[in-house]
Design a protein around this motif. Structure first.
Motif, PDB file in Angstrom:
ATOM      1  N   TYR A  40      37.403  44.222  42.257  1.00  0.00           N
ATOM      2  CA  TYR A  40      36.221  45.079  42.234  1.00  0.00           C
ATOM      3  C   TYR A  40      35.610  44.997  43.627  1.00  0.00           C
ATOM      4  O   TYR A  40      35.201  43.938  44.077  1.00  0.00           O
ATOM      5  CB  TYR A  40      35.234  44.580  41.182  1.00  0.00           C
ATOM      6  CG  TYR A  40      34.038  45.473  40.993  1.00  0.00           C
ATOM      7  CD1 TYR A  40      34.084  46.522  40.078  1.00  0.00           C
ATOM      8  CD2 TYR A  40      32.866  45.272  41.707  1.00  0.00           C
ATOM      9  CE1 TYR A  40      32.981  47.343  39.885  1.00  0.00           C
ATOM     10  CE2 TYR A  40      31.765  46.090  41.520  1.00  0.00           C
ATOM     11  CZ  TYR A  40      31.834  47.124  40.606  1.00  0.00           C
ATOM     12  OH  TYR A  40      30.749  47.945  40.416  1.00  0.00           O
ATOM     13  N   GLY A  44      32.199  49.575  44.673  1.00  0.00           N
ATOM     14  CA  GLY A  44      32.373  49.925  43.266  1.00  0.00           C
ATOM     15  C   GLY A  44      33.765  50.407  42.916  1.00  0.00           C
ATOM     16  O   GLY A  44      34.046  50.687  41.754  1.00  0.00           O
ATOM     17  N   HIS A  64      31.963  48.484  35.478  1.00  0.00           N
ATOM     18  CA  HIS A  64      30.790  48.709  36.328  1.00  0.00           C
ATOM     19  C   HIS A  64      29.531  48.153  35.665  1.00  0.00           C
ATOM     20  O   HIS A  64      28.712  47.510  36.317  1.00  0.00           O
ATOM     21  CB  HIS A  64      30.603  50.197  36.626  1.00  0.00           C
ATOM     22  CG  HIS A  64      31.619  50.768  37.556  1.00  0.00           C
ATOM     23  ND1 HIS A  64      31.902  50.241  38.799  1.00  0.00           N
ATOM     24  CD2 HIS A  64      32.433  51.840  37.418  1.00  0.00           C
ATOM     25  CE1 HIS A  64      32.853  50.960  39.385  1.00  0.00           C
ATOM     26  NE2 HIS A  64      33.188  51.930  38.562  1.00  0.00           N
TER      27      HIS A  64
END
Length: 73
Positions: A40, A44, A64
């Protein structure tokens, strides 16, 4: 089972680099009885390590949400 929503199970993450500084984190989880992992990034974006999960867009939204809650709160 149509309409059933699957959740990420056993979600774990850790900084890519010692000290917890950006640029990102590695993560892993189980989804639909299969293990997935990846990176990650600070922006994002998600880089999968191996196979991409089915319902990728839905899974990315869940990742997320989890990362925002755990890392930025």
């Amino acid at each position: 089972m149509k309409g059933m929503r699957y959740m990420l199970q056993h979600f774990t993450y850790k900084p890519m680099f010692e000290g917890g500084q950006l640029p990102g984190w590695t993560f892993s989880f189980h989804y639909k009885n299969k293990r997935y992992s990846g990176d990650y990034r600070q922006d994002g974006s998600i880089i999968w390590a191996g196979e991409t999960p089915p319902d990728e867009d839905q899974v990315k939204k869940m990742i997320h949400e989890l990362m925002t809650f755990h890392v930025y709160e």
